[in-house]
Enzyme design. Structure first.
Site, short mmCIF file in Angstrom:
data_model
loop_
_atom_site.label_atom_id
_atom_site.label_comp_id
_atom_site.label_asym_id
_atom_site.label_seq_id
_atom_site.Cartn_x
_atom_site.Cartn_y
_atom_site.Cartn_z
CB SER A 145 29.60 46.71 53.52
OG SER A 145 28.68 47.49 54.25
CE1 TYR A 154 31.45 44.71 58.59
CE2 TYR A 154 30.65 46.66 57.43
CZ TYR A 154 30.59 45.29 57.66
OH TYR A 154 29.69 44.51 56.97
N1 LIG Z 1 23.96 42.11 57.49
C1 LIG Z 1 24.27 43.25 56.92
O1 LIG Z 1 23.57 44.26 57.11
C2 LIG Z 1 25.45 43.36 56.00
C3 LIG Z 1 25.59 44.55 55.25
C4 LIG Z 1 26.68 44.67 54.42
C5 LIG Z 1 27.61 43.64 54.30
N2 LIG Z 1 27.44 42.51 55.04
C6 LIG Z 1 28.46 41.47 54.90
O2 LIG Z 1 27.83 40.26 54.55
C7 LIG Z 1 28.64 39.17 54.97
C8 LIG Z 1 27.77 38.13 55.68
O3 LIG Z 1 27.31 38.70 56.88
P1 LIG Z 1 25.88 38.37 57.55
O4 LIG Z 1 25.15 39.64 57.67
O5 LIG Z 1 25.26 37.23 56.89
O6 LIG Z 1 26.39 38.01 59.04
P2 LIG Z 1 26.23 36.71 59.96
O7 LIG Z 1 26.83 37.12 61.26
O8 LIG Z 1 24.84 36.22 59.95
O9 LIG Z 1 27.16 35.65 59.20
C9 LIG Z 1 28.55 35.77 59.17
C10 LIG Z 1 29.16 34.38 59.26
O10 LIG Z 1 30.59 34.52 59.20
C11 LIG Z 1 31.14 33.57 60.11
N3 LIG Z 1 32.50 33.92 60.51
C12 LIG Z 1 32.89 34.86 61.41
N4 LIG Z 1 34.22 34.84 61.55
C13 LIG Z 1 34.69 33.86 60.73
C14 LIG Z 1 35.98 33.35 60.44
N5 LIG Z 1 37.08 33.83 61.07
N6 LIG Z 1 36.10 32.35 59.54
C15 LIG Z 1 35.00 31.84 58.94
N7 LIG Z 1 33.75 32.27 59.18
C16 LIG Z 1 33.60 33.27 60.07
C17 LIG Z 1 30.18 33.57 61.29
O11 LIG Z 1 30.34 32.40 62.09
C18 LIG Z 1 28.83 33.66 60.58
O12 LIG Z 1 28.30 32.38 60.32
C19 LIG Z 1 29.75 39.77 55.84
O13 LIG Z 1 30.93 39.90 55.07
C20 LIG Z 1 29.20 41.13 56.19
O14 LIG Z 1 30.23 42.06 56.48
C21 LIG Z 1 26.39 42.34 55.89
#
Ligand SMILES: NC(=O)c1ccc[n+]([C@@H]2O[C@H](COP(=O)([O-])OP(=O)(O)OC[C@H]3O[C@@H](n4cnc5c(N)ncnc54)[C@H](O)[C@@H]3O)[C@@H](O)[C@H]2O)c1
Length: 287
Positions: free
Chosen positions: A146, A159
């Protein structure tokens, strides 16, 4: 960009029931890869399968909790049998947020819970598939960090710890794997419009539903990139063997500030946050 990257490849995605992971499944299939999509959310996974199947490739889905070491072991043993020598592209994407407030108001159990998913999940998944990757001497490990793996920010200590950890882990592998056919990519997305903040329900002694609502509004105001675009850039990075990907104008700005001002960025970023957003925790002391 070579389309052959994805032919005869299996893209294994964690957290593929939603957001960036779902888009990686859909677009990875469109580029010709076989997809193995995993998540704890089986309803969301089935929706991902329906959407990704329209691309005419093989989509398999499987329930997998990345915080469960035994589940990862048996999952990997079974998957490796079915890979039959095909190239593996492992995308450690599953991740969660935590809405508790400051470190003072975050319990060690909550901290550990987040690390078990965001940090130990990718480490355990990589460990489980490493023998296969090494034996094949080809493949790709993509770890989603991130911008909070570039800058530490207030009220995100767990986080940020997880995402800085992902960066260190992946960059260490990058050096160890230099000269092999196994590539690594660390991804640092800025705000991506997904449900991640909405799903991080309030916990701990001070966080309330109203504070959470404020944080969702802030996120919606700040998040500039769609998950569709984030997934496209990640797949391009894999095809181009790009080792570090920062996503979004907000991501690139934070990357620059932390590199120009490795210490002073804390004050610069804090001022910017105070100017732009309402602090969800501003009434914390009266709770
Ligand atoms: N959205 C943002 O702004 C952002 C920014 C930087 C990094 N990220 C990273 O991107 C990645 C994807 O996030 P996103 O934004 O698509 O979020 P999201 O919440 O849409 O998707 C995350 C998915 O992870 C799954 N998950 C949660 N706990 C789990 C577990 N124990 N085992 C398996 N699956 C699990 C959830 O069910 C969900 O489907 C994450 O690692 C997040 O930290 C997101």
């Amino acid at each position: 960009m070579s389309s052959s990257t994805f032919q005869d490849s299996v893209i294994l995605i964690t957290g593929a029931a939603s957001g960036i992971g779902r888009q990686l499944a859909i677009q990875g299939a469109a580029r010709g890869a076989s997809i193995l999509a995993t998540d704890i959310d089986t309803t969301g996974l089935r929706e991902t399968k329906t959407l990704a199947s329209q691309q005419g490739q093989v989509i398999e889905i499987q329930e997998l909790d990345v915080a469960d070491p035994e589940a990862i072991q048996s999952f990997a043993a079974q998957v490796i049998l079915g890979l039959s020598g095909r190239k593996l592209i492992l995308i450690n994407n599953a991740g969660v947020g935590l809405f508790t407030g400051s470190f003072e108001h975050t319990s060690l159990e909550q901290f550990e819970w987040l690390l078990s998913i965001n940090l130990w999940g990718p480490i355990r998944m990589t460990k489980a598939f490493y023998p296969y990757l090494l034996q094949q001497n080809r493949g790709h490990i993509v770890n989603i960090s991130s911008v909070f793996g570039l800058a530490g920010v207030a009220n995100q200590s767990a986080y940020c710890t997880s995402k800085f950890g992902i960066r260190g882990f992946t960059e260490s592998l990058r050096m160890e794997l230099a000269g092999t056919g196994i590539h690594t990519t660390t991804v640092h997305p800025g705000g991506i419009r997904t449900n991640i903040v909405r799903n991080a329900t309030p916990r701990g002694p001070v966080a309330t539903a109203a504070m959470h609502q404020q944080s969702i509004s802030n996120f919606e105001q700040a998040a500039q990139t769609t998950p569709e675009k984030a997934a496209r850039l990640i797949l391009d990075a894999i095809a181009n063997k790009k080792e570090r990907l920062v996503i979004g104008p907000d991501g690139r700005a934070l990357d620059l500030v932390t590199r120009l001002f490795p210490v002073r960025y804390s004050r610069i970023v804090m001022k910017q946050i105070e100017k732009t957003f309402t602090n969800p925790y501003k009434d914390q002391s009266s709770q």
